[in-house]
Design a protein around this motif. Structure first.
Motif, PDB file in Angstrom:
ATOM      1  N   THR A   1      71.973 -92.301 -31.462  1.00  0.00           N
ATOM      2  CA  THR A   1      72.049 -93.730 -31.138  1.00  0.00           C
ATOM      3  C   THR A   1      72.256 -94.572 -32.387  1.00  0.00           C
ATOM      4  OG1 THR A   1      69.644 -93.914 -31.317  1.00  0.00           O
ATOM      5  CG2 THR A   1      70.546 -93.492 -29.115  1.00  0.00           C
ATOM      6  N   ARG A   2      72.730 -93.939 -33.472  1.00  0.00           N
ATOM      7  CA  ARG A   2      72.794 -94.692 -34.715  1.00  0.00           C
ATOM      8  C   ARG A   2      74.123 -94.758 -35.429  1.00  0.00           C
ATOM      9  NH1 ARG A   2      70.829 -92.697 -39.837  1.00  0.00           N
ATOM     10  NH2 ARG A   2      71.844 -90.711 -40.151  1.00  0.00           N
ATOM     11  N   ALA A   3      75.092 -93.889 -35.116  1.00  0.00           N
ATOM     12  CA  ALA A   3      76.284 -93.877 -35.965  1.00  0.00           C
ATOM     13  C   ALA A   3      77.559 -93.531 -35.212  1.00  0.00           C
ATOM     14  CB  ALA A   3      76.092 -92.897 -37.112  1.00  0.00           C
ATOM     15  N   VAL A   4      78.653 -94.016 -35.796  1.00  0.00           N
ATOM     16  CA  VAL A   4      80.007 -93.684 -35.384  1.00  0.00           C
ATOM     17  C   VAL A   4      80.699 -93.126 -36.625  1.00  0.00           C
ATOM     18  CG1 VAL A   4      82.215 -94.607 -34.587  1.00  0.00           C
ATOM     19  CG2 VAL A   4      80.075 -95.563 -33.702  1.00  0.00           C
ATOM     20  N   VAL A   5      81.160 -91.885 -36.542  1.00  0.00           N
ATOM     21  CA  VAL A   5      81.892 -91.275 -37.650  1.00  0.00           C
ATOM     22  C   VAL A   5      83.346 -91.714 -37.525  1.00  0.00           C
ATOM     23  CG1 VAL A   5      82.578 -89.105 -38.745  1.00  0.00           C
ATOM     24  CG2 VAL A   5      80.291 -89.333 -37.727  1.00  0.00           C
ATOM     25  N   VAL A   6      83.925 -92.150 -38.631  1.00  0.00           N
ATOM     26  CA  VAL A   6      85.261 -92.735 -38.623  1.00  0.00           C
ATOM     27  C   VAL A   6      86.279 -91.728 -39.158  1.00  0.00           C
ATOM     28  CG1 VAL A   6      86.681 -94.649 -39.435  1.00  0.00           C
ATOM     29  CG2 VAL A   6      84.250 -95.018 -38.960  1.00  0.00           C
ATOM     30  N   GLU A   7      87.152 -91.282 -38.284  1.00  0.00           N
ATOM     31  CA  GLU A   7      88.227 -90.365 -38.662  1.00  0.00           C
ATOM     32  C   GLU A   7      89.338 -91.143 -39.379  1.00  0.00           C
ATOM     33  OE1 GLU A   7      88.242 -87.109 -38.309  1.00  0.00           O
ATOM     34  OE2 GLU A   7      86.406 -86.975 -37.129  1.00  0.00           O
ATOM     35  N   PRO A   8      90.144 -90.445 -40.187  1.00  0.00           N
ATOM     36  CA  PRO A   8      91.233 -91.135 -40.898  1.00  0.00           C
ATOM     37  C   PRO A   8      92.210 -91.856 -39.977  1.00  0.00           C
ATOM     38  CG  PRO A   8      90.940 -88.920 -41.755  1.00  0.00           C
ATOM     39  CD  PRO A   8      90.055 -89.038 -40.548  1.00  0.00           C
ATOM     40  N   ASP A   9      92.426 -91.302 -38.777  1.00  0.00           N
ATOM     41  CA  ASP A   9      93.391 -91.903 -37.851  1.00  0.00           C
ATOM     42  C   ASP A   9      92.719 -92.750 -36.767  1.00  0.00           C
ATOM     43  OD1 ASP A   9      92.156 -89.829 -36.508  1.00  0.00           O
ATOM     44  OD2 ASP A   9      94.013 -89.019 -35.661  1.00  0.00           O
ATOM     45  N   ALA A  10      91.498 -93.220 -37.044  1.00  0.00           N
ATOM     46  CA  ALA A  10      90.754 -94.011 -36.055  1.00  0.00           C
ATOM     47  C   ALA A  10      91.531 -95.262 -35.652  1.00  0.00           C
ATOM     48  CB  ALA A  10      89.394 -94.407 -36.614  1.00  0.00           C
ATOM     49  N   ASP A  11      91.404 -95.611 -34.395  1.00  0.00           N
ATOM     50  CA  ASP A  11      92.036 -96.808 -33.842  1.00  0.00           C
ATOM     51  C   ASP A  11      91.389 -98.047 -34.469  1.00  0.00           C
ATOM     52  OD1 ASP A  11      92.608 -99.057 -32.230  1.00  0.00           O
ATOM     53  OD2 ASP A  11      92.710 -97.851 -30.417  1.00  0.00           O
TER      54      ASP A  11
END
Length: 131
Positions: free
Chosen positions: A100-110
């Motif tokens: 409930t704490r994080a969103v991992v951001v991929e290089p190609d994230a929208d």
């Protein structure tokens, strides 16, 4: 950027630093573009670069750091909020979520989706007040 925040950014390897600085710019731009947010305060919380809404108190703290497991950039919010659950409902396949704490951001994230999740965090308390 204050010295303490700059020092944290300088402590990352170059590739991670550039990705986190990109997230920083996106967060600052999203705050400006989102009604009701006001000026952000950039500081450190738990050793992570953090963004607060001290003027309007419109949102919960948004923090950025690298994910310990993958080394990828991540956006962190207070785990006592329902924000990550909300993000999952809105973008079920768009991101990797951590509890409930994080969103991992991929290089190609929208980028539009990223801006939206940041805007939701920066207006979290406004929505709670208005229902």
């Amino acid at each position: 950027m204050n010295e303490a925040v700059a020092a944290v950014f300088e402590g990352y390897p170059e590739a991670q630093r550039q990705r986190l600085l990109g997230l920083r710019e996106m967060i600052l731009a999203t705050a400006v573009a989102t009604p009701g947010v006001g000026a952000l305060e950039e500081t450190l919380k738990w050793g992570q670069v953090s963004y607060l809404t001290p003027q309007t108190k419109s949102g919960t703290t948004v923090r950025i750091d690298t994910d310990a497991a993958s080394g990828k950039p991540a956006i962190y919010v207070n785990c006592q909020t329902d924000l990550v659950d909300r993000y999952r409902a809105l973008y079920p396949g768009g991101f990797e979520y951590q509890g409930t704490r994080a969103v991992v951001v991929e290089p190609d994230a929208d980028e539009a989706a990223l801006r939206h999740i940041v805007a939701l965090a920066l207006t979290y308390h406004l929505r709670k007040k208005t229902g």
